[in-house]
Write an enzyme that holds these catalytic residues in place. Structure first.
Site, short mmCIF file in Angstrom:
data_model
loop_
_atom_site.label_atom_id
_atom_site.label_comp_id
_atom_site.label_asym_id
_atom_site.label_seq_id
_atom_site.Cartn_x
_atom_site.Cartn_y
_atom_site.Cartn_z
N ASP A 108 37.58 -23.42 -43.90
CA ASP A 108 36.40 -24.29 -43.78
C ASP A 108 36.26 -24.66 -42.31
OD1 ASP A 108 34.24 -25.88 -44.22
OD2 ASP A 108 35.21 -27.22 -45.65
N VAL A 109 35.60 -23.76 -41.56
CA VAL A 109 35.53 -23.92 -40.11
C VAL A 109 34.12 -24.22 -39.61
CG1 VAL A 109 37.55 -22.45 -39.79
CG2 VAL A 109 35.27 -21.43 -39.68
N LYS A 110 33.10 -23.88 -40.42
CA LYS A 110 31.68 -24.18 -40.12
C LYS A 110 31.29 -23.77 -38.70
CE LYS A 110 31.47 -28.09 -43.37
NZ LYS A 110 32.90 -28.18 -43.72
N ARG A 111 31.66 -22.57 -38.31
CA ARG A 111 31.39 -22.10 -36.95
C ARG A 111 29.98 -21.51 -36.82
NH1 ARG A 111 35.47 -24.97 -35.98
NH2 ARG A 111 37.29 -24.14 -34.90
#
Length: 323
Positions: free
Chosen positions: A103-106
């Protein structure tokens, strides 16, 4: 990659993912005390405590769940030791046979986004060697910069059999400030339909526009009946989930917001397709902090992992009853 996740969901009859999102207030006192005793009141102690805490939960639940989802922000707050704990958690979970969703939302402009993609699901070439960074199986992606920011991730998905979940309609209360804004011919409008003084009669919510794009991207990245390009839609918005499910019939939906954020099992069915597939439901605090809840308090701090296991059993039963 999505076919591998689906296979594990079917094997375990568990369309769930555990959010490994550690805060120090979640970690049992005996684990934190032991880390501080060895490393002092340092970031190193925090990182080691996180590893021990995550190990207990993974060991107790890996036979029940198909996947885990560590949120990198919870690790970054502890600096380099935190990132080391993130890396360790990803590797350990994979050793236990779990799919790991970072869950990095890059998202960023093309070249920077390519670096993000390489760091988390791709690889880099150093000399003659092809090396991997954090090596998650799938990651979350923010689409705000448009195709430039998403395509590097899609390229890795196609080339290296990885997966992404694109943020479409998030579970947080203020998500509507942008995501619910109406769009006409690519222009943002006010919610009442006004744009530049002219009345807009037929605006489309921005989250639906993003969903259409996810569906378009997904067609180029199929892995069996479903695409390696999925979507994130919060459990707190089931009526929107029903609309978006139809817009993205071949995209898997990662559904946060179950449990602690207010999402209930009865509202989850619209996220699934008729084949009982198409969605994977996330719970973070409801599982990793189960021992702190009255319902599971009988387990106590020492047996926190057993409490998490029971919470997973209860979650699976709760979700499967809707079919």
């Amino acid at each position: 990659m999505i076919s591998k996740l689906i296979e594990k969901i079917k094997q375990k009859n568990a369309p769930i993912v555990i959010g490994l999102d550690p805060m120090l207030t979640y970690i049992p006192k005996h684990i934190m005390d032991a880390a501080i005793s060895e490393y002092g009141e340092t970031l190193k102690a925090a990182g080691e405590a996180v590893k021990e805490y995550n190990k207990g939960i993974i060991d107790a639940t890996c036979d029940l769940t198909p996947a885990v989802k560590p949120n990198i922000a919870m690790y970054e707050q502890f600096g380099i030791p935190g990132l080391e704990a993130f890396e360790w958690t990803v590797k350990y979970a994979k050793e236990k046979g779990l799919i790991v969703i970072g869950d990095v939302k890059r998202d960023d402009i093309g070249s920077t986004s390519e670096a993000y993609a390489n760091a988390h699901i791709g690889s880099v070439k150093i000399g003659d060697k092809e090396l991997r960074g954090f090596e998650e199986d799938m990651v979350t992606v923010n689409p705000y910069l448009g195709s430039d920011g998403v395509k590097p991730f899609i390229n890795v998905c196609r080339e290296q059999d990885k997966g992404i979940f694109v943020l479409v309609k998030t579970s947080n209360p203020s998500s509507g400030e942008f995501q619910d804004r109406k769009v006409l011919d690519g222009q943002l409008t006010d919610n009442d339909g006004m744009m530049l003084g002219d009345l807009v009669l037929n605006g489309t919510p921005l989250y639906e526009t993003v969903a259409d794009k996810v569906n378009e991207w997904g067609k180029k990245c199929m892995d069996g009946s479903y695409s390696n390009v999925g979507a994130v839609i919060g459990a707190t918005y089931p009526e929107m989930g029903e609309i978006l499910r139809k817009k993205m019939p071949h995209s898997y939906i990662l559904v946060p917001g179950y449990g602690a954020q207010g999402g209930a099992a009865d509202s989850l069915k619209p996220f699934f397709n008729d084949d009982r597939l198409g969605a994977i439901i996330n719970s973070s605090r409801g599982i990793i902090c189960a021992y702190q809840m009255e319902k599971y308090s009988r387990f106590g701090d020492e047996n926190y992992a057993d409490a998490s296991r029971q919470a997973v059993v209860d979650m699976i039963e709760d979700i499967n009853r809707i079919f």
